[in-house]
Structure formats: structure tokens, C-alpha cells
Scaffold this active site. Structure first.
Site, PDB file in Angstrom:
ATOM      1  N   GLU A  95      14.961 -16.483 -13.751  1.00  0.00           N
ATOM      2  CA  GLU A  95      14.529 -15.090 -13.820  1.00  0.00           C
ATOM      3  C   GLU A  95      13.696 -14.839 -15.090  1.00  0.00           C
ATOM      4  O   GLU A  95      12.675 -14.154 -15.043  1.00  0.00           O
ATOM      5  CB  GLU A  95      15.766 -14.178 -13.773  1.00  0.00           C
ATOM      6  CG  GLU A  95      15.508 -12.699 -13.943  1.00  0.00           C
ATOM      7  CD  GLU A  95      14.583 -12.084 -12.896  1.00  0.00           C
ATOM      8  OE1 GLU A  95      14.237 -12.745 -11.910  1.00  0.00           O
ATOM      9  OE2 GLU A  95      14.181 -10.919 -13.092  1.00  0.00           O
TER      10      GLU A  95
ATOM     11  N   LYS B 286       5.079  -3.623  -5.732  1.00  0.00           N
ATOM     12  CA  LYS B 286       6.519  -3.428  -5.882  1.00  0.00           C
ATOM     13  C   LYS B 286       7.268  -3.749  -4.594  1.00  0.00           C
ATOM     14  O   LYS B 286       8.351  -4.312  -4.623  1.00  0.00           O
ATOM     15  CB  LYS B 286       6.794  -1.984  -6.301  1.00  0.00           C
ATOM     16  CG  LYS B 286       8.233  -1.707  -6.666  1.00  0.00           C
ATOM     17  CD  LYS B 286       8.603  -2.374  -7.964  1.00  0.00           C
ATOM     18  CE  LYS B 286      10.071  -2.265  -8.282  1.00  0.00           C
ATOM     19  NZ  LYS B 286      10.494  -3.318  -9.206  1.00  0.00           N
TER      20      LYS B 286
ATOM     21  N   GLU C  91       4.987 -13.304 -14.390  1.00  0.00           N
ATOM     22  CA  GLU C  91       4.393 -12.227 -13.602  1.00  0.00           C
ATOM     23  C   GLU C  91       3.720 -11.147 -14.440  1.00  0.00           C
ATOM     24  O   GLU C  91       2.786 -10.524 -13.971  1.00  0.00           O
ATOM     25  CB  GLU C  91       5.396 -11.627 -12.616  1.00  0.00           C
ATOM     26  CG  GLU C  91       6.544 -10.914 -13.258  1.00  0.00           C
ATOM     27  CD  GLU C  91       7.532 -10.364 -12.236  1.00  0.00           C
ATOM     28  OE1 GLU C  91       7.147 -10.095 -11.104  1.00  0.00           O
ATOM     29  OE2 GLU C  91       8.712 -10.206 -12.605  1.00  0.00           O
TER      30      GLU C  91
ATOM     31  N   ARG D 116       3.152   0.291  -5.280  1.00  0.00           N
ATOM     32  CA  ARG D 116       3.066  -0.391  -3.988  1.00  0.00           C
ATOM     33  C   ARG D 116       1.759  -1.155  -3.813  1.00  0.00           C
ATOM     34  O   ARG D 116       1.573  -1.871  -2.822  1.00  0.00           O
ATOM     35  CB  ARG D 116       3.204   0.624  -2.843  1.00  0.00           C
ATOM     36  CG  ARG D 116       4.477   1.432  -2.888  1.00  0.00           C
ATOM     37  CD  ARG D 116       4.523   2.393  -1.735  1.00  0.00           C
ATOM     38  NE  ARG D 116       4.493   1.704  -0.466  1.00  0.00           N
ATOM     39  CZ  ARG D 116       5.533   1.170   0.130  1.00  0.00           C
ATOM     40  NH1 ARG D 116       6.714   1.265  -0.421  1.00  0.00           N
ATOM     41  NH2 ARG D 116       5.403   0.552   1.288  1.00  0.00           N
TER      42      ARG D 116
ATOM     43  N   TRP E  45      -3.027  -2.531  -1.536  1.00  0.00           N
ATOM     44  CA  TRP E  45      -2.766  -3.916  -1.920  1.00  0.00           C
ATOM     45  C   TRP E  45      -3.387  -4.731  -0.805  1.00  0.00           C
ATOM     46  O   TRP E  45      -2.895  -4.727   0.327  1.00  0.00           O
ATOM     47  CB  TRP E  45      -1.265  -4.168  -2.010  1.00  0.00           C
ATOM     48  CG  TRP E  45      -0.902  -5.509  -2.543  1.00  0.00           C
ATOM     49  CD1 TRP E  45      -0.806  -5.871  -3.844  1.00  0.00           C
ATOM     50  CD2 TRP E  45      -0.567  -6.673  -1.771  1.00  0.00           C
ATOM     51  NE1 TRP E  45      -0.438  -7.189  -3.937  1.00  0.00           N
ATOM     52  CE2 TRP E  45      -0.288  -7.702  -2.696  1.00  0.00           C
ATOM     53  CE3 TRP E  45      -0.476  -6.946  -0.413  1.00  0.00           C
ATOM     54  CZ2 TRP E  45       0.079  -8.988  -2.291  1.00  0.00           C
ATOM     55  CZ3 TRP E  45      -0.117  -8.221  -0.008  1.00  0.00           C
ATOM     56  CH2 TRP E  45       0.163  -9.231  -0.944  1.00  0.00           C
TER      57      TRP E  45
ATOM     58  N   ASN F 214      -0.754   1.376   6.028  1.00  0.00           N
ATOM     59  CA  ASN F 214       0.003   0.403   5.234  1.00  0.00           C
ATOM     60  C   ASN F 214       0.584  -0.603   6.219  1.00  0.00           C
ATOM     61  O   ASN F 214       1.379  -0.227   7.072  1.00  0.00           O
ATOM     62  CB  ASN F 214       1.103   1.163   4.467  1.00  0.00           C
ATOM     63  CG  ASN F 214       2.187   0.261   3.911  1.00  0.00           C
ATOM     64  OD1 ASN F 214       3.304   0.697   3.692  1.00  0.00           O
ATOM     65  ND2 ASN F 214       1.898  -0.995   3.686  1.00  0.00           N
ATOM     66  N   GLY F 215       0.157  -1.865   6.121  1.00  0.00           N
ATOM     67  CA  GLY F 215       0.683  -2.866   7.049  1.00  0.00           C
ATOM     68  C   GLY F 215      -0.403  -3.818   7.488  1.00  0.00           C
ATOM     69  O   GLY F 215      -1.460  -3.906   6.857  1.00  0.00           O
TER      70      GLY F 215
ATOM     71  N   LYS G 214       9.866 -13.499 -15.062  1.00  0.00           N
ATOM     72  CA  LYS G 214       9.436 -12.278 -15.771  1.00  0.00           C
ATOM     73  C   LYS G 214       8.208 -12.576 -16.625  1.00  0.00           C
ATOM     74  O   LYS G 214       7.263 -11.811 -16.654  1.00  0.00           O
ATOM     75  CB  LYS G 214      10.539 -11.744 -16.697  1.00  0.00           C
ATOM     76  CG  LYS G 214      11.697 -11.024 -16.086  1.00  0.00           C
ATOM     77  CD  LYS G 214      11.410  -9.686 -15.485  1.00  0.00           C
ATOM     78  CE  LYS G 214      10.954  -9.798 -14.066  1.00  0.00           C
ATOM     79  NZ  LYS G 214      11.896  -9.815 -13.027  1.00  0.00           N
TER      80      LYS G 214
ATOM     81  N   CYS H 143       0.840  -1.192   0.000  1.00  0.00           N
ATOM     82  CA  CYS H 143       0.000   0.000   0.000  1.00  0.00           C
ATOM     83  C   CYS H 143       0.878   1.246   0.000  1.00  0.00           C
ATOM     84  O   CYS H 143       1.981   1.243   0.536  1.00  0.00           O
ATOM     85  CB  CYS H 143      -0.941   0.097   1.195  1.00  0.00           C
ATOM     86  SG  CYS H 143      -1.947  -1.353   1.446  1.00  0.00           S
TER      87      CYS H 143
ATOM     88  N   HIS I  97      15.291 -35.209 -16.257  1.00  0.00           N
ATOM     89  CA  HIS I  97      14.784 -35.867 -15.047  1.00  0.00           C
ATOM     90  C   HIS I  97      13.313 -35.542 -14.811  1.00  0.00           C
ATOM     91  O   HIS I  97      12.832 -35.662 -13.682  1.00  0.00           O
ATOM     92  CB  HIS I  97      15.639 -35.469 -13.836  1.00  0.00           C
ATOM     93  CG  HIS I  97      17.068 -35.887 -13.989  1.00  0.00           C
ATOM     94  ND1 HIS I  97      17.481 -37.190 -13.859  1.00  0.00           N
ATOM     95  CD2 HIS I  97      18.175 -35.180 -14.327  1.00  0.00           C
ATOM     96  CE1 HIS I  97      18.785 -37.273 -14.093  1.00  0.00           C
ATOM     97  NE2 HIS I  97      19.233 -36.051 -14.382  1.00  0.00           N
TER      98      HIS I  97
END
Ligand code: F6R
Length: 615
Positions: free
Chosen positions: A488, A610, A495, A27, A75, A101-102, A492, A2, A511
Site C-alpha cells: 500500500e 476515484k 500513484e 471521477r 475520464w 458515463n460508461g 500511494k 466520469c 530472491h
């Protein structure tokens, strides 16, 4: 997560808060809201959706006048994203209004108590509990808002950055912080509150960053008074001069922050080198390392803690540290490490990697390692962030603000910093010859130009993206230094395009994942000349014989893979340890173009944020 913004001063608060929320959308962006004091009452508007949705709704619903206000972009943690759960939240009387925020972990027990005392709740949020707790304390103790906030927060377990005001005292905002960032911008007779400095950078370069367990009463015309929440002691405000500028946080002609940040990598890496890589003198200068050289040289091992993309940079560093400096390395997901009762000794060096410097799990892992006596070194991008402050020493990546939610330049600059550290330690330990050392420095210095060259593949990558954009699965394979790059690349793609992708060490393919391969499966194989080339070529043969579609990331001029692959994307040649800095580039571009062609929100993918400040 947030983002929070607040303003008190002589200007209209609304445009400042609205613009600030847009800058903080990285955020969280599932709902947003603003509360303004218009001279007589609080005007509040909030909605599910993005800040742009709020803007349309708010301007139809309420008047936007007033020089005091707070805003929030969310968020979701407690309660689904909807209008009611959006912030700001009123207290029952309607006198107080809060943004948060939290997470308040003990909100259920606090809520039960408040319900017993007659409070009612409209939302499912922990935040509405907090604002009513503050109101309850304020009434029962007959105190001012600041004191009520302090008493209430002493009953709270969890994390918060809050801003709250009382419509009966419209000359102050009370803010507090524990575990979530909070900055106060100090202007000329005006004050700005925000999760980071970006909302107020064009108004002032002076800011106070609250420390954990601190609160501040910000008074119109009077200034900022900071106290410790626990023991009420006064804290001398430390006003920092900000280096950030407006251009750095705007898109600069690119369609998306992600693309801008991909293209910024040559300069970002140069900035990471600046003052540190002195090739002519064959010196690497890093104050955080020099000052703690003994700790590094006596280290039994290095433990890297990080999450997501930063964890992938940590995996690359495992190869670099072991290869060059001959120090054993373990790379841990911070979220696992912190709950695993890990064996840590005073002779361990813990390296915490984090772009935002706010990731809750990484922060908790650092605290755990410190409590066991380890020396903790931070590799962060955001200057003054919680992790940067919590670690004993560190090195900033100096990548500049990364706004796109998918990490790009943070990754390559993290690898750059970690390479510099490994080389410096290798030199100090004598595990690298002076000619090899010099060779590494020269190659490193060439990297920004080579990244620029790698970016020239953009148009071709776009044509490859167009061919594969509609598939449902991707495989990414790499070996050695490029195995983490495969992870990575897959992250990318997942997401931002929501296509399922997996990264694997190329040799592990047989395998299990090989069963997935048929003519519909695209497989991105990193097959640079330096680094197990022949072995990877054999893996490519195995894929080809099962009709998989091969997208090879190869060294310029490669012919062997070209003959086997369906497409090849070239990157310049470099030494093996530096190949991740180049092979990453086309993978970033591939995910960007696919996501864009699928109409996804590249900079703000669903469900993400983020800075992950919740565990
Ligand atoms: C992926 C991404 C995340 C972050 C992770 C850690 O593109 O951005 O996986 O890497 O959330 O964040 P920081 O580095 O801020 O600790």
C-alpha cells in the site's frame, strides 16, 4: 468513470452544474463540458482539461443563462481526451444533447449502421453514437424522447448513466442507468441529476437512486416517472433521505482532500466503531454479520475480492481471519477472479471490499460469485452504492466521503471493519480465548488515539520527503501483517508522485530485489516490535551492508533499528494485528509530501479516477 450533472427547475442551472462538476472531478478530470438551454437554443461549451479550464472558456464563449442544463467531467475511454471528444455531444440535427458515463461496447456496429443511414460523426466516442441512435429511433418511430431512449438502450450492450434533453422539449431531461451510478435529487419544484449526491446536497436531502436497467423522465413542475428499460413496467420511486452534509465534502481548511482525509482517520475509525464496538460489555455488534452468522460459521473459506487499495485491505484481512477466526482466506484481484472460471461453492463466503462501491470488476466478481451460489458480503464506504446493493449483506465503513483519488481513510476503516468481523467470528467459533478477545477490544478502542499520535510524525516525515523526493525508485518492505502495508505504501507513492516503487515481503528481498540495492536506493522498512521484529532487523542488516538508505517505521522507543537506519519514524505500540492501522499513517504522509514537493496534483493524479466503473 466520469461525473455527470444535470438540473431542471427555477434557478440558473449553470452555477449548480459547475459546482457539481467540481465535486465530481474525483471521477475523472481529463475534459469537461456543459450544455445549457437558454430559452431558445442549446449553448454548449467543452474543453480538454479540468473543470476550472472549462469555467474560463465557457464564460468567454457562451451566455450562462438558462434553467435547464447538463454537464460532464470525463475520464477518457473511447477517444483521447480532447475538445471534440469531450461531452456533452450533440445529435446530428443539433436537437438532442447527451452526457454519458460508461462504455457502449457495441458502438462500432451501431455506428456503421448509422453511417449507412447518413449520420456523420465528429468525435471518436461511443457517446456520439448513442445520441444519434436515439435521434434515429425518435425520427423513425416518431416517438417522444423517453420512448426513443428506451428503444435505443435496448439495442445497446455496455454500461451507462446518461442524461439527455431535446431543445424542442425543454421541460424534461431523460436519464437512464446500467452499471454506472445515477442519483436524482428531488427539490421544491426542481430536480438535480448527478453521479452521486454531492452536487445537490445543499439544495435537497431527498434523492432517488436509479437501479440498473431503469430510466426516468424528469419533468419540470411534474416530477419523475421511472420505468424498467427492458419491459417498460413502471417503478414506484423510492425517495431516500440523505445523511451527507456539505462540510463533509469540503476541504475544511486543509490544502488538499488527501491531507484532510489522512487527518480524519482517528475520527473515521471512531465512526467505524460507533454502535459496534462495545468494549465494556465485551460485545461486537454488526447486524449484517449477526443476521448471517450461520453462513459465516459454515464457511469452508472466505474469498475476498477487491481492487487496488481495497485489495491491500483484503490482504491484511487474510492474516486477521486466519489468525483469529481460523477460517481459510483467499484474496483475489476482482479483475482476475471474474475471468478465471473460479471454483466457488455454496459454502464459500465472498467478501467484496470497495470504497466507492462502484468498481466494475468488483461488481462483476460479485455477480459471478452469486451466480454460483456463494453468500456475498460487502464492505463499502459509499452508502447505497451499486456494490452495497448487489451484495446479500454487508457492513459500511462509515469513513465519510473520500474525495482525494488516493485512498487513505478508506483503507484504515476497511481494516477496522474486517477486524471487527474477524473478532466477532472468532468469538462465535471459540477460536479466541475470552481474555485475548477482551484484550483485542481494548487495544482496538485505543487505536483512534494512537493514529492521532502517529500523525504527529508529519513534520519529520516532511523532512525525510525532502531528502528523497528526487529519487526514481523506492522499495517498501514488510512482513506478516505489514507486508500488505508495504504494498500500500508503494502504491500511494506511485500513484501521486509518479515515482516507481515496489512493495515486497521483507524476506523475499533476497530472491531478487536485493540486486537493486545500492547507495541511491531508499528502502522503507516496516519494523514494528510486534511482528517478526528480529527477522526484519536481519533484513535491515542485509540492506545496510549493501549501502541502501533505510527509512524505518518503528515502534516508539525502538533503539535497535534506530542504530541501523538512516531515518526512523515512530508509531505507538499496539498488538500485532492492529499495527497496519498505525504503520500506514507515515507512509501516506510520505507520499503526500513527496508528491507535493514535486509539484504534482495530489488530489487528482494523472490518468486516475476515484471510481473505476470500467473494466
Ligand atoms: C488507490 C486507489 C485505488 C482503489 C481501487 C478500488 O489509492 O484508490 O487503487 O483502491 O480503484 O476502488 P474501490 O475501493 O472504490 O473499489
Amino acid at each position: 468513470m466520469c461525473g455527470i450533472v444535470g438540473y431542471i427547475g427555477h434557478r440558473e442551472a449553470y452555477p449548480i452544474i459547475l459546482k457539481g462538476l467540481k465535486r465530481l472531478e474525483y471521477r475523472g478530470y481529463d475534459s469537461a463540458g456543459i450544455a445549457l438551454y437558454d430559452g431558445t437554443d442549446i449553448k454548449l461549451s467543452k474543453t480538454k482539461g479540468k473543470v476550472a479550464d472549462l469555467e474560463t472558456k465557457l464564460e468567454q464563449e457562451i451566455s450562462t443563462s438558462g434553467s435547464l442544463g447538463i454537464g460532464h467531467t470525463r475520464w477518457a475511454t473511447h477517444g483521447v481526451p480532447n475538445d471534440v471528444n469531450s461531452h456533452p455531444h450533440y445529435s446530428n440535427s443539433g436537437d438532442l444533447v447527451i452526457i454519458h458515463n460508461g462504455i457502449i461496447e457495441n458502438y462500432e456496429s451501431l455506428k456503421k449502421e448509422l453511417i449507412k443511414r447518413g449520420y456523420t460523426f465528429k468525435s471518436d466516442t461511443d457517446t456520439e453514437v448513442l445520441v444519434n441512435l436515439i435521434e434515429d429511433v425518435k425520427k423513425n418511430e416518431n416517438t417522444k424522447l423517453g420512448k426513443a431512449v428506451q428503444i435505443a438502450l435496448n439495442q445497446v450492450v455496455g454500461a451507462y448513466a446518461i442524461a439527455v434533453f431535446d431543445k424542442n422539449k425543454p421541460n424534461e431531461i431523460v436519464v437512464a442507468r446500467l452499471g454506472s451510478p445515477l442519483a436524482i435529487g428531488i427539490g421544491e419544484d426542481e430536480f438535480f441529476i448527478a453521479s452521486d449526491a454531492s452536487p445537490f446536497i445543499e439544495y435537497t436531502k431527498n434523492a432517488i437512486y436509479l437501479e440498473d436497467e431503469e430510466m426516468a423522465v424528469v419533468r419540470r413542475h411534474k416530477g419523475v416517472k421511472i420505468r424498467k428499460i427492458k419491459d417498460d413496467s413502471l417503478v414506484d420511486p423510492y425517495v431516500q433521505a440523505l445523511k451527507l452534509n456539505l462540510e463533509q465534502i469540503e476541504k475544511g481548511g486543509y490544502d488538499h482532500f488527501m491531507l484532510k482525509e489522512i487527518y480524519e482517520q482517528p475520527n473515521a475509525i471512531l465512526d467505524t466503531f460507533r454502535g459496534r464496538l462495545l468494549t465494556n460489555e465485551a460485545i461486537i455488534k454488526m447486524a449484517g454479520v449477526e443476521d448471517n452468522m450461520k453462513k459465516f460459521l459454515n464457511a469452508n473459506r472466505i474469498i475476498v475480492v477487491a481492487c487496488g487499495t481495497s485489495w491491500h485491505a483484503g490482504l491484511v484481512s487474510e492474516y486477521i481471519f486466519e489468525d483469529l477466526a481460523r477460517i481459510p482466506v483467499e484474496v483475489e484481484y476482482a479483475s482476475e477472479f471474474r475471468y478465471r472460471n473460479p471454483i466457488i461453492t455454496e459454502n464459500d463466503v465472498v467478501i467484496a471490499i470497495s470504497q466507492s462501491g462502484e468498481t466494475a470488476d468488483t461488481l462483476a466478481a460479485i455477480k459471478l460469485a452469486k451466480s454460483k451460489g456463494a453468500f456475498v458480503f460487502g464492505v463499502c464506504n459509499v452508502v447505497g452504492s451499486s456494490i452495497a446493493r448487489e451484495t446479500h449483506a454487508g457492513a459500511y465503513t462509515h469513513a465519510g466521503p473520500e474525495i482525494g483519488v488516493a485512498s487513505t481513510k478508506a483503507f484504515t476503516t476497511q481494516i477496522t471493519v474486517l477486524t471487527l468481523i474477524a473478532l466477532r467470528l472468532a468469538r462465535a467459533k471459540g477460536t479466541i480465548s475470552s481474555s485475548d478477545y477482551r484484550h483485542h477490544l481494548i487495544e482496538l478502542e485505543l487505536i483512534p488515539a494512537k493514529v492521532k499520535k502517529a500523525l504527529e510524525s508529519d513534520a519529520y516525515v516532511k523532512t525525510v520527503a525532502a531528502i528523497y523526493k528526487d529519487v526514481h525508485n523506492f522499495l517498501y518492505l514488510g512482513r506478516g501483517y505489514n507486508f500488505p502495508v508495504a504494498l500500500e505504501g508503494a502504491l500511494k507513492l506511485k500513484e501521486i508522485s509518479y515515482i516507481h516503487a515496489e512493495g515486497y515481503p521483507a524476506a523475499e528481498m533476497k530472491h531478487g530485489p536485493i540486486a537493486l540495492i545500492d547507495e541511491n536506493m531508499p528502502i522503507v522498512v516496516i519494523a514494528t516490535k510486534k511482528g517478526h521484529y528480529e527477522k526484519v532487523v536481519s533484513n535491515i542488516q542485509e540492506i545496510k551492508s549493501r549501502k541502501g538508505k533505510i527509512i524505518g517505521i518503528v515502534t516508539e522507543g525502538d533503539q535497535q533499528v534506530k542504530a541501523l537506519a538512516d531515518h526512523v519514524i515512530e508509531v505507538p505500540e499496539t498488538i500485532e494485528s492492529l499495527t497496519p492501522l498505525l504503520t500506514t499513517i507515515p507512509l501516506q504522509l510520505l507520499s503526500y509530501h513527496i508528491a507535493l514537493m514535486l509539484g504534482k496534483n495530489v488530489d487528482q493524479p494523472r490518468n486516475l479516477a476515484k471510481a473505476v466503473t470500467v473494466e
